[in-house]
Design a protein around this motif. Structure first.
Motif, PDB file in Angstrom:
ATOM      1  N   ARG A   1       0.814  -1.213   0.000  1.00  0.00           N
ATOM      2  CA  ARG A   1       0.000   0.000   0.000  1.00  0.00           C
ATOM      3  C   ARG A   1       0.848   1.263   0.000  1.00  0.00           C
ATOM      4  O   ARG A   1       0.464   2.287  -0.567  1.00  0.00           O
ATOM      5  CB  ARG A   1      -0.914  -0.001   1.220  1.00  0.00           C
ATOM      6  N   MET A   2       2.000   1.208   0.686  1.00  0.00           N
ATOM      7  CA  MET A   2       2.822   2.412   0.835  1.00  0.00           C
ATOM      8  C   MET A   2       4.218   2.035   1.279  1.00  0.00           C
ATOM      9  O   MET A   2       4.454   0.927   1.747  1.00  0.00           O
ATOM     10  CB  MET A   2       2.210   3.364   1.862  1.00  0.00           C
ATOM     11  N   SER A   3       5.126   2.974   1.133  1.00  0.00           N
ATOM     12  CA  SER A   3       6.477   2.847   1.685  1.00  0.00           C
ATOM     13  C   SER A   3       6.510   3.592   3.006  1.00  0.00           C
ATOM     14  O   SER A   3       5.781   4.572   3.194  1.00  0.00           O
ATOM     15  CB  SER A   3       7.504   3.458   0.724  1.00  0.00           C
ATOM     16  N   GLN A   4       7.369   3.161   3.910  1.00  0.00           N
ATOM     17  CA  GLN A   4       7.511   3.873   5.176  1.00  0.00           C
ATOM     18  C   GLN A   4       8.267   5.182   4.989  1.00  0.00           C
ATOM     19  O   GLN A   4       8.026   6.157   5.697  1.00  0.00           O
ATOM     20  CB  GLN A   4       8.193   3.002   6.227  1.00  0.00           C
ATOM     21  N   THR A   5       9.185   5.197   4.021  1.00  0.00           N
ATOM     22  CA  THR A   5       9.956   6.405   3.717  1.00  0.00           C
ATOM     23  C   THR A   5      10.229   6.445   2.219  1.00  0.00           C
ATOM     24  O   THR A   5      10.463   5.408   1.606  1.00  0.00           O
ATOM     25  CB  THR A   5      11.314   6.407   4.462  1.00  0.00           C
ATOM     26  N   VAL A   6      10.189   7.648   1.666  1.00  0.00           N
ATOM     27  CA  VAL A   6      10.578   7.854   0.271  1.00  0.00           C
ATOM     28  C   VAL A   6      11.609   8.976   0.263  1.00  0.00           C
ATOM     29  O   VAL A   6      11.419  10.017   0.895  1.00  0.00           O
ATOM     30  CB  VAL A   6       9.373   8.225  -0.619  1.00  0.00           C
ATOM     31  N   VAL A   7      12.710   8.740  -0.447  1.00  0.00           N
ATOM     32  CA  VAL A   7      13.741   9.758  -0.617  1.00  0.00           C
ATOM     33  C   VAL A   7      13.735  10.169  -2.082  1.00  0.00           C
ATOM     34  O   VAL A   7      13.889   9.331  -2.973  1.00  0.00           O
ATOM     35  CB  VAL A   7      15.127   9.224  -0.218  1.00  0.00           C
ATOM     36  N   HIS A   8      13.533  11.456  -2.318  1.00  0.00           N
ATOM     37  CA  HIS A   8      13.553  12.007  -3.666  1.00  0.00           C
ATOM     38  C   HIS A   8      14.599  13.106  -3.673  1.00  0.00           C
ATOM     39  O   HIS A   8      14.431  14.130  -3.009  1.00  0.00           O
ATOM     40  CB  HIS A   8      12.175  12.554  -4.046  1.00  0.00           C
ATOM     41  N   GLY A   9      15.687  12.874  -4.399  1.00  0.00           N
ATOM     42  CA  GLY A   9      16.788  13.847  -4.373  1.00  0.00           C
ATOM     43  C   GLY A   9      17.322  13.973  -2.962  1.00  0.00           C
ATOM     44  O   GLY A   9      17.731  12.989  -2.354  1.00  0.00           O
ATOM     45  N   ASP A  10      17.276  15.171  -2.417  1.00  0.00           N
ATOM     46  CA  ASP A  10      17.773  15.420  -1.067  1.00  0.00           C
ATOM     47  C   ASP A  10      16.651  15.627  -0.061  1.00  0.00           C
ATOM     48  O   ASP A  10      16.857  16.229   0.991  1.00  0.00           O
ATOM     49  CB  ASP A  10      18.697  16.643  -1.072  1.00  0.00           C
ATOM     50  N   THR A  11      15.452  15.138  -0.380  1.00  0.00           N
ATOM     51  CA  THR A  11      14.330  15.286   0.531  1.00  0.00           C
ATOM     52  C   THR A  11      13.829  13.913   0.964  1.00  0.00           C
ATOM     53  O   THR A  11      13.679  13.008   0.145  1.00  0.00           O
ATOM     54  CB  THR A  11      13.187  16.081  -0.126  1.00  0.00           C
ATOM     55  N   VAL A  12      13.563  13.789   2.264  1.00  0.00           N
ATOM     56  CA  VAL A  12      13.088  12.549   2.871  1.00  0.00           C
ATOM     57  C   VAL A  12      11.651  12.770   3.333  1.00  0.00           C
ATOM     58  O   VAL A  12      11.356  13.748   4.015  1.00  0.00           O
ATOM     59  CB  VAL A  12      13.968  12.170   4.081  1.00  0.00           C
ATOM     60  N   TYR A  13      10.769  11.847   2.983  1.00  0.00           N
ATOM     61  CA  TYR A  13       9.357  11.901   3.373  1.00  0.00           C
ATOM     62  C   TYR A  13       9.029  10.616   4.126  1.00  0.00           C
ATOM     63  O   TYR A  13       9.315   9.533   3.621  1.00  0.00           O
ATOM     64  CB  TYR A  13       8.445  11.969   2.143  1.00  0.00           C
ATOM     65  N   THR A  14       8.422  10.727   5.295  1.00  0.00           N
ATOM     66  CA  THR A  14       7.965   9.512   5.966  1.00  0.00           C
ATOM     67  C   THR A  14       6.452   9.399   5.829  1.00  0.00           C
ATOM     68  O   THR A  14       5.748  10.401   5.716  1.00  0.00           O
ATOM     69  CB  THR A  14       8.301   9.476   7.469  1.00  0.00           C
TER      70      THR A  14
END
Length: 115
Positions: free
Chosen positions: A11-24
């Motif tokens: 359903r989802m990832s616990q964290t996504v890193v795009h470039g230099d930004t981290v999203y939980t």
């Protein structure tokens, strides 16, 4: 720019890193029998772990979104949050009351951070 997904699920990832930004993803306590302070402690520990896995840390948090099941528990949650947050690098933050996924969950927290 690359996208890295940490702990992906169906359903989802616990964290996504795009470039230099981290999203939980929104994090909730594993032990929902705890009070709001205990749940907040567990959630923040999970966020610390996810940030470390993504190559970041709480001093680099840009934005925090907090959902409380009962806004009257704002002070209890804040007592734990204030001891945890990097006082020299406070992020922007929003905190609202919301119905969470199950009645036993009292707090959910989601962050965005620089890497």
């Amino acid at each position: 720019m690359t996208i890295t997904r940490i702990k992906p699920g169906p359903r989802m990832s616990q964290t996504v890193v795009h470039g230099d930004t981290v999203y939980t993803a929104g994090q909730v306590a594993d032990d929902s029998s705890l009070d709001v302070g205990g749940q907040t402690t567990q959630v923040l520990a999970k966020i610390d772990s996810l940030l470390a896995e993504a190559g970041s840390e709480k001093a680099k948090i840009l934005k925090v979104t907090i959902w409380l099941a009962d806004i009257s528990q704002f002070s209890e949650m804040n007592s734990v949050y204030d001891a945890w947050v990097d006082q020299g690098n406070p992020p922007v933050r929003a905190c609202v009351q919301s119905t969470l996924a199950t009645p036993a969950l009292l707090v959910e927290i989601m962050i965005e951070a620089a890497k």
